[in-house]
Design a protein around this motif. Structure first.
Motif, PDB file in Angstrom:
ATOM      1  N   ILE A  26       0.862  -1.044  -0.018  1.00 28.93           N
ATOM      2  CA  ILE A  26       0.021   0.075   0.086  1.00 28.93           C
ATOM      3  C   ILE A  26       0.876   1.324  -0.139  1.00 28.93           C
ATOM      4  N   VAL A  27       1.872   1.376   0.983  1.00 26.34           N
ATOM      5  CA  VAL A  27       2.801   2.324   0.787  1.00 26.34           C
ATOM      6  C   VAL A  27       3.514   2.520  -0.512  1.00 26.34           C
ATOM      7  N   GLY A  28       3.832   1.533  -1.002  1.00 25.65           N
ATOM      8  CA  GLY A  28       4.518   1.622  -2.298  1.00 25.65           C
ATOM      9  C   GLY A  28       3.435   2.062  -3.481  1.00 25.65           C
ATOM     10  N   LEU A  29       2.319   1.611  -3.436  1.00 22.57           N
ATOM     11  CA  LEU A  29       1.332   2.208  -4.365  1.00 22.57           C
ATOM     12  C   LEU A  29       1.157   3.858  -4.088  1.00 22.57           C
ATOM     13  N   ILE A  33       1.799   6.354  -7.031  1.00 26.97           N
ATOM     14  CA  ILE A  33       0.463   7.044  -7.670  1.00 26.97           C
ATOM     15  C   ILE A  33       1.069   8.699  -7.188  1.00 26.97           C
ATOM     16  N   CYS A  34       1.577   9.007  -6.332  1.00 26.88           N
ATOM     17  CA  CYS A  34       2.127  10.495  -6.156  1.00 26.88           C
ATOM     18  C   CYS A  34       3.237  10.783  -7.291  1.00 26.88           C
ATOM     19  N   THR A  35       4.214  10.042  -7.356  1.00 27.34           N
ATOM     20  CA  THR A  35       5.219  10.201  -8.268  1.00 27.34           C
ATOM     21  C   THR A  35       4.444  10.493  -9.856  1.00 27.34           C
ATOM     22  N   GLY A  49       2.916   2.360 -16.686  1.00 27.99           N
ATOM     23  CA  GLY A  49       2.578   1.286 -15.974  1.00 27.99           C
ATOM     24  C   GLY A  49       1.784   1.395 -14.669  1.00 27.99           C
ATOM     25  N   VAL A  50       1.476   2.523 -14.299  1.00 28.78           N
ATOM     26  CA  VAL A  50       0.564   2.550 -12.886  1.00 28.78           C
ATOM     27  C   VAL A  50      -0.509   1.919 -12.947  1.00 28.78           C
ATOM     28  N   LEU A  56      -2.745  -4.941 -10.428  1.00 27.04           N
ATOM     29  CA  LEU A  56      -2.241  -6.439  -9.877  1.00 27.04           C
ATOM     30  C   LEU A  56      -2.273  -6.120  -8.162  1.00 27.04           C
ATOM     31  N   SER A  57      -1.733  -4.965  -7.681  1.00 27.65           N
ATOM     32  CA  SER A  57      -1.414  -5.082  -6.484  1.00 27.65           C
ATOM     33  C   SER A  57      -2.748  -5.011  -5.616  1.00 27.65           C
TER      34      SER A  57
END
Length: 172
Positions: A26-29, A33-35, A49-50, A56-57
């Motif tokens: 979740i933190v990675g997502l 998303i912010c990036t 690829g976001v 998938l995540s």
């Protein structure tokens, strides 16, 4: 043969570990998303690829975190009738809880049975999402996380059944 309490502690540690991995995803997502948003708005260049990573995540996260929800008695359900039964007819309530957990186990076992060949095909065929030249991502890691979460969930359901049969209840 290991004591049941050692097995239960091992299962609970694995469940907690899967929950932590789900939280890290979740933190990675959030970071991705912010990036992507910053890249779109500041530089006119979205992160490739976001949508694929998110799609998938999300399923992997759910399967990694639902065993902990079950273990903590936080799985969504209506408790009105069963809570009253625990006060007025504890044996009946316990029997209903066992049936609920057995049905949960059967549902997850069915999902596992159906998911295994899907995972094997994804590995053998090197399936990916995205478009070649832009962004590609293999599907097998997410499908493996689904498998791990489903196995842990099935084991948590069986653990609850065994605890209820041995003790008459499930400790939080």
């Amino acid at each position: 043969m290991p004591k049941p309490s050692v097995l239960l502690r091992g299962l609970n540690l694995a469940t907690q570990g899967a929950n932590i991995v789900g939280t890290l995803l979740i933190v990675g997502l959030v970071v991705i998303i912010c990036t992507d948003v910053l890249g779109r708005n500041l530089f006119g260049a979205p992160l490739p690829g976001v949508p694929e990573m998110i799609s998938l995540s999300i399923v992997a996260i759910v399967f990694l975190q639902v065993p902990q929800a079950l273990k903590a008695n936080r799985l969504t359900r209506s408790d009105g009738i069963i809570l009253n039964l625990h006060n007025s007819a504890p044996r009946v309530a316990n029997a209903i809880e066992i049936i609920f957990d057995l049905l949960g186990f059967l549902v997850i076992a069915t999902i596992l049975y159906a998911h295994w060949p899907i995972l094997m095909k994804a590995i053998e065929r090197q399936e990916y999402v995205g478009s070649v030249g832009n962004f590609t991502m293999p599907t097998w890691p997410a499908k493996t996380m689904i498998l791990i979460g489903a196995v842990l969930l099935a084991l948590q359901f069986m653990s609850r059944v065994l605890q209820r049969l041995l003790k008459g209840n499930v400790d939080d």
